[in-house]
Scaffold this motif. Structure first.
Motif, short mmCIF file in Angstrom:
data_model
loop_
_atom_site.label_atom_id
_atom_site.label_comp_id
_atom_site.label_asym_id
_atom_site.label_seq_id
_atom_site.Cartn_x
_atom_site.Cartn_y
_atom_site.Cartn_z
N ASP A 39 8.19 10.07 -2.14
CA ASP A 39 9.65 10.05 -1.97
C ASP A 39 10.18 8.65 -1.65
O ASP A 39 11.34 8.35 -1.93
N ASN A 40 9.35 7.81 -1.06
CA ASN A 40 9.80 6.49 -0.63
C ASN A 40 9.63 5.40 -1.68
O ASN A 40 10.34 4.40 -1.65
N PRO A 81 0.84 -1.19 0.00
CA PRO A 81 0.00 0.00 0.00
C PRO A 81 0.88 1.25 0.00
O PRO A 81 2.00 1.23 0.52
N ALA A 82 0.39 2.29 -0.61
CA ALA A 82 1.15 3.55 -0.67
C ALA A 82 0.21 4.71 -0.40
O ALA A 82 -0.76 4.92 -1.13
N TYR A 83 0.49 5.45 0.66
CA TYR A 83 -0.29 6.63 1.00
C TYR A 83 0.68 7.78 1.24
O TYR A 83 1.43 7.78 2.21
N ILE A 140 3.40 -4.92 -6.73
CA ILE A 140 2.08 -4.31 -6.92
C ILE A 140 1.92 -3.21 -5.87
O ILE A 140 1.89 -3.49 -4.67
N PHE A 141 1.86 -1.98 -6.34
CA PHE A 141 1.63 -0.85 -5.44
C PHE A 141 0.15 -0.49 -5.49
O PHE A 141 -0.44 -0.39 -6.57
N ILE A 142 -0.43 -0.28 -4.34
CA ILE A 142 -1.83 0.13 -4.26
C ILE A 142 -1.85 1.55 -3.71
O ILE A 142 -1.52 1.78 -2.54
N ASN A 143 -2.21 2.50 -4.56
CA ASN A 143 -2.31 3.89 -4.12
C ASN A 143 -3.56 4.01 -3.25
O ASN A 143 -4.67 3.75 -3.70
N SER A 160 -3.73 8.87 -1.97
CA SER A 160 -2.69 9.86 -1.67
C SER A 160 -3.07 11.25 -2.17
O SER A 160 -3.75 11.41 -3.19
N PHE A 161 -2.59 12.25 -1.43
CA PHE A 161 -2.80 13.64 -1.81
C PHE A 161 -1.57 14.25 -2.47
O PHE A 161 -1.64 15.36 -3.00
N ASP A 162 -0.45 13.56 -2.41
CA ASP A 162 0.78 14.07 -3.04
C ASP A 162 0.91 13.48 -4.45
O ASP A 162 -0.08 13.10 -5.05
N ASN A 163 2.10 13.38 -4.97
CA ASN A 163 2.33 12.87 -6.33
C ASN A 163 2.60 11.37 -6.37
O ASN A 163 3.21 10.88 -7.31
N THR A 164 2.14 10.66 -5.37
CA THR A 164 2.38 9.21 -5.32
C THR A 164 1.90 8.52 -6.60
O THR A 164 2.63 7.72 -7.18
N PHE A 165 0.69 8.81 -7.04
CA PHE A 165 0.15 8.13 -8.21
C PHE A 165 0.97 8.42 -9.46
O PHE A 165 1.24 7.53 -10.26
#
Length: 65
Positions: free
Chosen positions: A15-16, A9-11, A39-42, A45-50
């Protein structure tokens, strides 16, 4: 050949994500008899993760978003 999937998961992790991807990719180079996917699951997120994930997945076939 063996397969392994990393599901992460990515929230707000813009940067990471590149660091995690690099470390996992380096680790998997040691296991030549394994195919892998990351497999990354956004997770909203409110930043530029996606955007980071989309770029990474377009550059590397082992990355799914």
């Amino acid at each position: 050949m063996n397969n392994i999937s990393f599901i992460l998961p990515a929230y707000n992790e813009q940067d990471n994500i590149p660091v995690v991807f690099q470390k996992l990719s380096e680790l998997m180079k040691k296991f030549l008899n394994f195919k892998y996917e990351i497999i990354f699951i956004n997770d909203g997120s409110f930043d530029n993760t996606f955007e980071v994930l989309k770029r990474l997945s377009s550059e590397n076939r082992n990355v799914k978003v």
